[in-house]
Write a protein that holds these residues in place. Sequence first.
Motif, PDB file in Angstrom:
ATOM      1  N   LEU A 409      -3.657  -2.211  13.186  1.00  0.00           N
ATOM      2  CA  LEU A 409      -3.489  -1.461  11.943  1.00  0.00           C
ATOM      3  C   LEU A 409      -3.133  -0.025  12.302  1.00  0.00           C
ATOM      4  O   LEU A 409      -3.906   0.654  13.010  1.00  0.00           O
ATOM      5  N   ASN A 410      -1.969   0.416  11.854  1.00  0.00           N
ATOM      6  CA  ASN A 410      -1.584   1.811  12.017  1.00  0.00           C
ATOM      7  C   ASN A 410      -2.274   2.600  10.916  1.00  0.00           C
ATOM      8  O   ASN A 410      -1.877   2.541   9.755  1.00  0.00           O
ATOM      9  N   MET A 411      -3.298   3.344  11.269  1.00  0.00           N
ATOM     10  CA  MET A 411      -4.144   3.966  10.256  1.00  0.00           C
ATOM     11  C   MET A 411      -3.466   5.122   9.529  1.00  0.00           C
ATOM     12  O   MET A 411      -3.989   5.600   8.521  1.00  0.00           O
ATOM     13  N   THR A 412      -2.288   5.555  10.003  1.00  0.00           N
ATOM     14  CA  THR A 412      -1.554   6.575   9.251  1.00  0.00           C
ATOM     15  C   THR A 412      -1.066   6.016   7.916  1.00  0.00           C
ATOM     16  O   THR A 412      -0.748   6.780   6.997  1.00  0.00           O
ATOM     17  N   GLU A 413      -1.001   4.683   7.798  1.00  0.00           N
ATOM     18  CA  GLU A 413      -0.567   4.064   6.549  1.00  0.00           C
ATOM     19  C   GLU A 413      -1.684   4.023   5.508  1.00  0.00           C
ATOM     20  O   GLU A 413      -1.427   3.700   4.345  1.00  0.00           O
ATOM     21  N   TYR A 414      -2.903   4.344   5.919  1.00  0.00           N
ATOM     22  CA  TYR A 414      -4.060   4.270   5.018  1.00  0.00           C
ATOM     23  C   TYR A 414      -4.587   5.686   4.775  1.00  0.00           C
ATOM     24  O   TYR A 414      -5.726   6.014   5.094  1.00  0.00           O
ATOM     25  N   HIS A 415      -3.715   6.518   4.200  1.00  0.00           N
ATOM     26  CA  HIS A 415      -4.002   7.948   4.091  1.00  0.00           C
ATOM     27  C   HIS A 415      -4.617   8.354   2.764  1.00  0.00           C
ATOM     28  O   HIS A 415      -4.849   9.539   2.527  1.00  0.00           O
ATOM     29  N   SER A 416      -4.881   7.392   1.880  1.00  0.00           N
ATOM     30  CA  SER A 416      -5.499   7.723   0.586  1.00  0.00           C
ATOM     31  C   SER A 416      -6.623   6.744   0.301  1.00  0.00           C
ATOM     32  O   SER A 416      -6.693   5.660   0.889  1.00  0.00           O
ATOM     33  N   SER A 417      -7.495   7.107  -0.625  1.00  0.00           N
ATOM     34  CA  SER A 417      -8.669   6.287  -0.893  1.00  0.00           C
ATOM     35  C   SER A 417      -8.297   4.914  -1.439  1.00  0.00           C
ATOM     36  O   SER A 417      -8.987   3.927  -1.177  1.00  0.00           O
ATOM     37  N   TRP A 418      -7.179   4.808  -2.189  1.00  0.00           N
ATOM     38  CA  TRP A 418      -6.804   3.513  -2.743  1.00  0.00           C
ATOM     39  C   TRP A 418      -6.186   2.599  -1.690  1.00  0.00           C
ATOM     40  O   TRP A 418      -5.886   1.428  -1.963  1.00  0.00           O
ATOM     41  N   SER A 419      -5.984   3.137  -0.472  1.00  0.00           N
ATOM     42  CA  SER A 419      -5.405   2.321   0.596  1.00  0.00           C
ATOM     43  C   SER A 419      -6.333   1.187   1.016  1.00  0.00           C
ATOM     44  O   SER A 419      -5.897   0.271   1.721  1.00  0.00           O
ATOM     45  N   THR A 420      -7.607   1.253   0.626  1.00  0.00           N
ATOM     46  CA  THR A 420      -8.527   0.174   0.985  1.00  0.00           C
ATOM     47  C   THR A 420      -8.062  -1.169   0.442  1.00  0.00           C
ATOM     48  O   THR A 420      -8.387  -2.219   0.999  1.00  0.00           O
ATOM     49  N   SER A 421      -7.281  -1.149  -0.654  1.00  0.00           N
ATOM     50  CA  SER A 421      -6.793  -2.411  -1.222  1.00  0.00           C
ATOM     51  C   SER A 421      -5.857  -3.125  -0.260  1.00  0.00           C
ATOM     52  O   SER A 421      -5.696  -4.346  -0.332  1.00  0.00           O
ATOM     53  N   GLY A 422      -5.235  -2.383   0.645  1.00  0.00           N
ATOM     54  CA  GLY A 422      -4.383  -3.004   1.646  1.00  0.00           C
ATOM     55  C   GLY A 422      -5.169  -3.713   2.731  1.00  0.00           C
ATOM     56  O   GLY A 422      -4.596  -4.449   3.537  1.00  0.00           O
ATOM     57  N   ILE A 423      -6.482  -3.498   2.766  1.00  0.00           N
ATOM     58  CA  ILE A 423      -7.345  -4.120   3.771  1.00  0.00           C
ATOM     59  C   ILE A 423      -8.190  -5.231   3.163  1.00  0.00           C
ATOM     60  O   ILE A 423      -8.324  -6.312   3.743  1.00  0.00           O
ATOM     61  N   ILE A 424      -8.762  -4.964   1.992  1.00  0.00           N
ATOM     62  CA  ILE A 424      -9.667  -5.949   1.384  1.00  0.00           C
ATOM     63  C   ILE A 424      -9.124  -6.524   0.076  1.00  0.00           C
ATOM     64  O   ILE A 424      -9.799  -7.321  -0.575  1.00  0.00           O
ATOM     65  N   GLY A 425      -7.903  -6.132  -0.326  1.00  0.00           N
ATOM     66  CA  GLY A 425      -7.336  -6.640  -1.562  1.00  0.00           C
ATOM     67  C   GLY A 425      -7.741  -5.807  -2.768  1.00  0.00           C
ATOM     68  O   GLY A 425      -8.602  -4.923  -2.682  1.00  0.00           O
TER      69      GLY A 425
END
Length: 641
Positions: A409-425
């Motif tokens: 997982l390139n964590m630069t893609e998860y730069h906002s709080s709503w990015s968690t949906s990309g991990i857990i749906g």
Amino acid sequence: MALSNFTSGGSDDRHPNGGAPPGLPTAGPPPTDADDDIVDDLLVNYNQKFAQAEPTLFRDTLIEQVLSVLISKNKPNVLLTGSAGVGKTRAVEDIARRIALGDTLIPDQLKTHTIYELPIAHILAGSGLVGSLEAKIKAVVEFAADPKNKAILFIDEIHQISGGTSSHSDPVGRKISQILKPALARGDISVIGATTSTEARALDEDPAFARRFTPLIVDELSVEQTKAVLATVRPGLVAHYHHQIAVTDDVLADTVAIAEANSRAGQHRPDTAITLLDRAMADRVLEQKKLLVQAQNDGDTALVQVLQAAGQVHLTKARVLDVARRLMTGNAQRPDFDAVTLRATLLDRLRGQDDVLAQLTDHLAREELGLFPTMTPMTWLLAGASGVGKSETAKVIAQQWTGSEPIILNMTEYHSSWSTSGIIGSPPGYLGSDSNQELPFDTLESNPHRVILLDEFEKADKAVQRLFLSAFDEGYIRNAHGKVLDFSKALIICTTNAARESLAANPIGFSPGRSPAPPKSLTRALTGFFDAELLGRFSLIVGFNPIDEEAYRLIMAAEYVRQRERIMTAKPRLASALPAIMPEDELHALAKSSYVDSQGARPAGRAVRTWIEDRLFAHQAGGPITGVSTPSADEEATATG
């Protein structure tokens, strides 16, 4: 066989001789024909089904609590909640067994009662016509409410009939609950419900339904209690396999330990150990059958006679362990770990990090001993400047330790709080909640032995970082739909460039030949970038040395050898024009021109590929290699990797 036979005052099927055991109370007056149809088609008579079952251990207190609720004047309804596999349904089966056998613990008010399971599938079957579902439920309620029938209903997975009104609530379940509610409110029927702690939340959506029940928690058994349970179920399992398999006390104890070490998050005792023992015995029976068939096909009469005369064969610890691993990973078996080979491979691929790599391989080797099994993953934080080999280390370890590529997982893609949906749906009701798109960690379900690389972890939003706290601390994360993602067998490697300036300025551990920096100094330098509680969850924090020009030359030399070997396999005629090793003077010149201290080893690969291409073009210009033309664009892409 009609279940109504058991509720009659005459003989029944509860006893091997055809009649009721001596002193066993009858279950009330004969039912009507309509009652017969209801009982036969919709209900399962637990008194009859489990009269000869093995007693349930360590549940006396729970059973007494259930009985006390059932004889109460108001709300004689029980809701059993607890984790999956702890024995909720088994406790109800044991109450039915005790009633059937006239156990002295059963209060007088319940001695002639019968526990009937109401499977939801029985209600739904054949209910396609309008009104047929309601007719079935009303018939069951009338049967259970009739004092002559002395019936107690048991509804497993009772959350399925929640009367909640949310968008994801089942309309059929709402309909069933609406019919049951008046009878529950009046106290006309007595119900035992069972559900998991997580799924019990569905009942909270319908307070009018939930408040009719008295909740009781079914806790997980301890390891020692599970061993005793296995000893109790062993005779039944041995008889089930026609006494072909013998299981010693030592193997029972090993089974509990192996189940504990190899169970997934969300699985609980005693179900994990019982299931593992059952599967291991079945596996041993199949193996014995395969050996016999093979001997018969080979015409080996002597071996056939030996196998047929063997009688019981013993279940071994090795067999149980093998089955446990296959239950967890299917056919994806992790290769045998070789710390020496891993260290040699890492040293060949990386330069200037000898002490760091030794520390990592030593940590892996200690974990492989399995002296202190846990249900949490190994968690590493690799700190250092860009290009020093952090991500490459994770990839090499993944190949050597698991035999597969890491989950990256390139964590630069998860730069906002709503990015968690990309991990857990996405949660139910939000955009994308009904998507079937694969999420990054779905592969853990088929093989939990994986390396997970969270690259540039410091660039992720704090909410995303904190999402992994549960994985680090508890070994699992629940996705947006409540499903458990099991990280307990994984190795999670986080990399970070954070604090690289202050770390590089510290000569301790960041100069060639120095020992790795102490964890305390690393943690102090990283505190400004990560929450203290997150840093405290890492089992290992190490700092990588900066790459100086000398280490850079060694990296280039090794990269050249690897690229030449690859070209030799793919295009041997081209590779024949390349020297076995790069000339020393050209290596120094190439390192001098391409080395950038802030980029570490990253320019090395590009510089080596360019040198190889220049060498081959020069050779072709001076005297083309026979049968070799100028590489096409596709061939160049292949050759340059």
